[in-house]
Design an enzyme around this catalytic site. Structure first.
Site, short mmCIF file in Angstrom:
data_model
loop_
_atom_site.label_atom_id
_atom_site.label_comp_id
_atom_site.label_asym_id
_atom_site.label_seq_id
_atom_site.Cartn_x
_atom_site.Cartn_y
_atom_site.Cartn_z
N LEU A 1 57.49 -4.67 43.68
CA LEU A 1 58.62 -5.11 43.09
C LEU A 1 58.76 -4.49 41.55
O LEU A 1 59.58 -4.02 41.11
CB LEU A 1 58.78 -6.38 43.18
CG LEU A 1 60.05 -7.27 42.72
CD1 LEU A 1 61.49 -6.67 43.07
CD2 LEU A 1 60.16 -8.67 42.90
N GLU B 1 58.67 -3.08 37.86
CA GLU B 1 58.67 -1.75 37.25
C GLU B 1 58.18 -1.99 35.86
O GLU B 1 58.46 -2.61 35.31
CB GLU B 1 59.99 -1.10 37.54
CG GLU B 1 60.33 -0.85 39.16
CD GLU B 1 61.59 -0.12 39.51
OE1 GLU B 1 62.32 0.20 38.51
OE2 GLU B 1 61.83 0.08 40.41
N GLY C 1 55.23 -16.96 47.69
CA GLY C 1 54.09 -16.54 46.96
C GLY C 1 53.85 -17.77 45.72
O GLY C 1 52.61 -17.74 45.34
N ARG C 2 54.94 -18.27 45.01
CA ARG C 2 54.69 -19.28 44.23
C ARG C 2 53.76 -20.30 44.55
O ARG C 2 53.17 -21.23 43.96
CB ARG C 2 56.01 -19.60 43.53
CG ARG C 2 56.56 -18.56 42.77
CD ARG C 2 57.92 -18.92 42.37
NE ARG C 2 58.59 -17.68 41.70
CZ ARG C 2 59.85 -17.26 41.54
NH1 ARG C 2 60.65 -18.11 42.17
NH2 ARG C 2 60.31 -16.29 41.01
N ARG D 1 24.48 -32.73 29.60
CA ARG D 1 24.11 -32.53 28.00
C ARG D 1 23.97 -33.94 27.39
O ARG D 1 24.89 -34.95 27.42
CB ARG D 1 25.39 -31.73 27.69
CG ARG D 1 25.39 -31.44 26.07
CD ARG D 1 24.51 -30.45 25.79
NE ARG D 1 24.73 -30.03 24.44
CZ ARG D 1 24.03 -30.38 23.48
NH1 ARG D 1 23.18 -31.13 23.49
NH2 ARG D 1 24.26 -29.92 22.21
N LEU E 1 32.39 -27.93 26.72
CA LEU E 1 31.09 -27.48 26.59
C LEU E 1 30.66 -27.08 25.30
O LEU E 1 29.60 -26.73 25.11
CB LEU E 1 31.23 -26.22 27.67
CG LEU E 1 30.70 -26.40 29.11
CD1 LEU E 1 31.65 -27.25 29.89
CD2 LEU E 1 30.61 -24.92 29.66
N GLU F 1 54.35 -13.47 39.49
CA GLU F 1 55.39 -14.14 40.33
C GLU F 1 56.34 -15.02 39.83
O GLU F 1 56.53 -16.06 40.30
CB GLU F 1 54.40 -14.77 41.47
CG GLU F 1 53.60 -13.68 42.44
CD GLU F 1 53.21 -13.98 43.74
OE1 GLU F 1 53.80 -14.96 44.35
OE2 GLU F 1 52.13 -13.80 44.18
N THR G 1 57.33 -15.77 35.36
CA THR G 1 56.71 -16.49 34.27
C THR G 1 57.40 -18.01 34.02
O THR G 1 58.01 -18.51 34.64
CB THR G 1 57.11 -15.77 32.98
OG1 THR G 1 58.88 -16.03 32.92
CG2 THR G 1 56.92 -14.34 32.85
N GLU H 1 58.78 -19.28 31.91
CA GLU H 1 60.22 -19.39 31.63
C GLU H 1 61.47 -19.11 32.72
O GLU H 1 62.23 -19.75 32.92
CB GLU H 1 60.48 -18.35 30.46
CG GLU H 1 59.81 -18.56 29.16
CD GLU H 1 58.38 -18.47 29.17
OE1 GLU H 1 57.76 -18.77 28.24
OE2 GLU H 1 57.81 -17.78 30.23
#
Length: 409
Positions: free
Chosen positions: A149, A151, A266-267, A292, A362, A387, A389, A391
């Site tokens: 999709l 470009e 897709g999201r 740790r 860490l 997929e 942003t 925004e």
């Protein structure tokens, strides 16, 4: 010191036990969902997490692991059995994407794209012949697909596509360049959006399914990326590429609709990927906090560390709940565009926040490749970009919210 550091690093790379991911005990999950999560989790722990760092360093596609994922039925999770799929729902798809991404974020995005952006459009818009010839083997794990999709010049403006598909007898001639195409080097087939009628703007975009070995298709150099380095990304160039008219997916002018509807699904996959990355970073931080020692005890005893872990756990579960809601809505064939955008927005930003705080826990060890935390931090970054942003997600959500209130006035 070196031996102890190496042992700790190996322990953190090995993955956490199932008890650390209590979402499988949520009362609204089916037994099928739980079994799927456990199966994917075991695979991620044994086959993906131990080599994810190596794949990342070498920018190497996980070909053998994706073959195994296909054999598990995960390359057609929500595709009906009659078309070669696992015949499960979209919640199963979200669970699979999350657990695989927890082991290797690159494998997770390949899984997501193939399911939602390749198999999904074929299932919804494909002819019976296209489904039999292309969807059945794809859902069965015989090959990978990609989605074209974006470009070089349009970014988030999907309606401004300049790639053209010119009718020529019983064929179309494709010309143009698609950018940032994931799995472009490994995919055998791909779905491409191209303009068939410039006068109609976005309503003049059509979708086609093309064999990636067709003469006239070439690939640019693989991008050298910040994260998800084991997933190949490149430009796909079409130069007088002749494809049969039967390659049309849906009807002329359906392309923009195909793309937007596919991205909704897709999201959910990318939200799941982000949750998987966040979960991996959180587990890394929690285990390190217990192992740790400083100031006379485990650093996990410190309030400042517990506060970070509390925020991580809360945000991850909130993101997961948002995503499960969107997936359930899609499974029930209810509107889910706003919900998928909310899940993707919150999950992707959560992944970035959690990965950041994991490195803080860490300390210096989070900044070196011995530990997976720095890879999680790099992998998380893309989830707020591709997929759609963050925004764009806020635009989708804001528009939907205003429409809902307008209907009440």
């Amino acid at each position: 010191v070196g031996a102890a550091r190496g042992a700790l690093a190996r322990g953190l790379r090995a993955g956490a036990r199932a008890g650390a991911r209590s979402y499988t005990g949520w009362p609204f999950l089916s037994e099928e969902n739980r079994m799927l999560a456990e199966t994917c989790r075991q695979f991620a722990d044994s086959e993906l997490a131990p080599i994810a760092g190596e794949l990342d360093r070498e920018h190497r596609f996980p070909a053998e692991q994706m073959r195994q994922i296909g054999e598990m039925g995960l390359l057609g999770v929500a595709v009906p059995a009659e078309y070669g799929g696992a015949d499960m729902d979209y919640l199963a798809y979200a669970i699979a994407c999350e657990e695989i991404s927890r082991g290797c974020a690159s494998a997770g995005v390949v899984l997501s794209i193939h399911n939602s952006l390749y198999c999904g459009p074929l299932l919804k818009y494909g002819t019976e012949e296209q489904k039999r010839e292309l969807l059945v083997p794809a859902a069965g794990g015989e090959y990978l697909g990609c989605f074209m999709l974006s470009e070089p010049g349009n970014g988030s403006d999907a309606g401004a596509a300049t790639t053209t598909a010119t009718p020529d007898g019983d064929s179309y001639i494709l010309n143009g360049t698609k950018a940032w195409i994931s799995s472009s080097y490994e995919a055998e087939y791909g779905i491409v959006m191209a303009t068939t009628d410039k006068s109609k703007k976005h309503k003049g975009i059509s979708a086609f399914v093309v064999n990636m070995k067709t003469p006239g298709i070439s690939l640019g150099a693989k991008e050298r990326k910040l994260g998800i380095r084991a997933s190949s990304t490149a430009n796909v160039i079409f130069e007088d590429c002749r494809i049969p008219a039967s390659a049309l997916l849906g009807t002329p002018g359906d392309g923009f609709k195909v793309a937007m509807q596919s991205l909704d699904s897709g999201r959910i996959g990318i939200a799941a990927q982000a949750i998987g990355i966040a979960q991996a970073a959180y587990e890394c931080a929690a285990k390190y906090a217990l192992q740790r020692s400083a100031f006379g005890g485990a650093i996990g005893n410190m309030y400042s560390i517990q506060e970070k872990l509390a925020d991580m756990a809360t945000k991850i579960d909130a993101a997961r709940l948002l995503n499960h809601k969107a997936a359930q809505l899609q499974s029930n064939k209810q509107p889910f565009t706003k919900d998928a955008a909310m899940a993707k927005l919150f999950a992707s930003e959560t992944a970035n926040q959690v990965a950041f705080e994991a490195i803080q826990v860490l300390g210096g060890m989070g900044f070196v490749e011995d530990m997976p935390a720095e890879r999680h931090y790099r992998d998380a970054r893309i989830t707020t970009i591709y997929e759609g942003t963050s925004e764009i997600q806020r635009l989708v959500i804001g528009s939907a919210v205003l429409k809902e209130f307008k209907d009440l006035i």
